[in-house]
Enzyme design. Structure first.
Site, PDB file in Angstrom:
ATOM      1  N   ASP A  95      10.521  33.276  -3.160  1.00 55.97           N
ATOM      2  CA  ASP A  95      11.241  32.939  -4.587  1.00 55.97           C
ATOM      3  C   ASP A  95      12.115  33.658  -4.768  1.00 55.97           C
ATOM      4  O   ASP A  95      12.397  34.827  -4.486  1.00 55.97           O
ATOM      5  CB  ASP A  95      10.044  33.058  -5.643  1.00 55.97           C
ATOM      6  CG  ASP A  95      10.363  32.207  -6.945  1.00 55.97           C
ATOM      7  OD1 ASP A  95       9.906  31.339  -6.996  1.00 55.97           O
ATOM      8  OD2 ASP A  95      11.457  32.673  -7.626  1.00 55.97           O
ATOM      9  N   ILE A  96      13.284  32.979  -5.202  1.00 53.40           N
ATOM     10  CA  ILE A  96      14.524  33.428  -5.676  1.00 53.40           C
ATOM     11  C   ILE A  96      14.485  34.777  -6.778  1.00 53.40           C
ATOM     12  O   ILE A  96      15.213  35.638  -6.542  1.00 53.40           O
ATOM     13  CB  ILE A  96      15.803  32.576  -5.941  1.00 53.40           C
ATOM     14  CG1 ILE A  96      16.926  33.204  -5.429  1.00 53.40           C
ATOM     15  CG2 ILE A  96      15.584  32.025  -7.261  1.00 53.40           C
ATOM     16  CD1 ILE A  96      18.170  32.276  -5.504  1.00 53.40           C
ATOM     17  N   ASN A 106       2.736  24.189 -11.244  1.00 46.59           N
ATOM     18  CA  ASN A 106       3.169  23.769 -12.210  1.00 46.59           C
ATOM     19  C   ASN A 106       3.267  22.278 -12.560  1.00 46.59           C
ATOM     20  O   ASN A 106       4.138  21.757 -11.625  1.00 46.59           O
ATOM     21  CB  ASN A 106       4.248  24.609 -13.035  1.00 46.59           C
ATOM     22  CG  ASN A 106       3.882  26.021 -13.263  1.00 46.59           C
ATOM     23  OD1 ASN A 106       3.135  26.267 -13.748  1.00 46.59           O
ATOM     24  ND2 ASN A 106       4.777  26.898 -12.802  1.00 46.59           N
ATOM     25  N   GLN A 146       7.198  23.144 -15.522  1.00 45.31           N
ATOM     26  CA  GLN A 146       7.799  23.054 -14.387  1.00 45.31           C
ATOM     27  C   GLN A 146       9.279  22.999 -14.429  1.00 45.31           C
ATOM     28  O   GLN A 146       9.716  22.042 -14.968  1.00 45.31           O
ATOM     29  CB  GLN A 146       6.986  21.772 -13.701  1.00 45.31           C
ATOM     30  CG  GLN A 146       7.572  21.480 -12.395  1.00 45.31           C
ATOM     31  CD  GLN A 146       7.003  20.239 -11.528  1.00 45.31           C
ATOM     32  OE1 GLN A 146       6.325  19.370 -12.439  1.00 45.31           O
ATOM     33  NE2 GLN A 146       7.304  19.701 -10.456  1.00 45.31           N
ATOM     34  N   HIS A 182       5.315  22.063  -5.600  1.00 47.20           N
ATOM     35  CA  HIS A 182       5.288  23.508  -4.941  1.00 47.20           C
ATOM     36  C   HIS A 182       4.284  24.244  -5.453  1.00 47.20           C
ATOM     37  O   HIS A 182       3.843  24.037  -6.606  1.00 47.20           O
ATOM     38  CB  HIS A 182       6.600  24.291  -4.990  1.00 47.20           C
ATOM     39  CG  HIS A 182       7.154  24.285  -6.726  1.00 47.20           C
ATOM     40  ND1 HIS A 182       7.669  23.282  -7.259  1.00 47.20           N
ATOM     41  CD2 HIS A 182       6.989  25.160  -7.518  1.00 47.20           C
ATOM     42  CE1 HIS A 182       7.864  23.790  -8.463  1.00 47.20           C
ATOM     43  NE2 HIS A 182       7.503  25.057  -8.525  1.00 47.20           N
TER      44      HIS A 182
END
Ligand code: AMP
Length: 122
Positions: free
Chosen positions: A33-34, A91, A98, A104
């Protein structure tokens, strides 16, 4: 909700946006995840075009569902998270906040995650 082929994860799947890949196979891509919420925070996405968990669980083939969830388990294990543990989360929709409309699963690990979820500030 129709699938937007220009959502950010669709663009990652097409190689148009870089990602820090943790795992890839026929059914799934996993990447870091960024904006990590925990020391280890990896996202696993199916290769197919599904908006959310609801869409994926209703429409994906048996092979896609099996391949995807096997990949989630493998990624968590390969991250070394089987012990002392991890949390998976998906989510769906507005109330769950979301953000990206491509299904995802988040894998959170690397710290004590506390119990379940915190209610939103209202
Ligand atoms: P969600 O709220 O479940 O839709 O979560 C979307 C997640 O995608 C967030 O945790 C974001 O930090 C993450 N994210 C958004 N863009 C990227 C990107 N380009 N690479 C990696 N993670 C991303």
């Amino acid at each position: 909700m129709t699938y937007d082929p220009n959502n950010i994860f669709a663009r990652i799947l097409r190689g148009e946006i870089p990602n820090k890949t943790a795992y890839e196979d026929e059914y799934a891509l996993a990447f870091h995840d960024i904006n990590p919420q925990t020391p280890t925070h990896v996202l696993v996405i199916p290769k197919g075009a599904y908006v959310s968990f609801a869409d994926f669980s209703a429409k994906a083939s048996d092979a896609e569902v099996l391949g995807f969830f096997r990949a989630v388990g493998k990624v968590a294990k390969d991250l070394g998270a089987d012990e002392p543990g991890y949390r998976i989360l998906a989510n769906h929709g507005r109330d769950a906040h979301q953000e990206v409309p491509h299904f995802h699963v988040h894998i959170f690990a690397g710290t004590n995650l506390g119990r379940m979820i915190k209610p939103a500030d209202r």
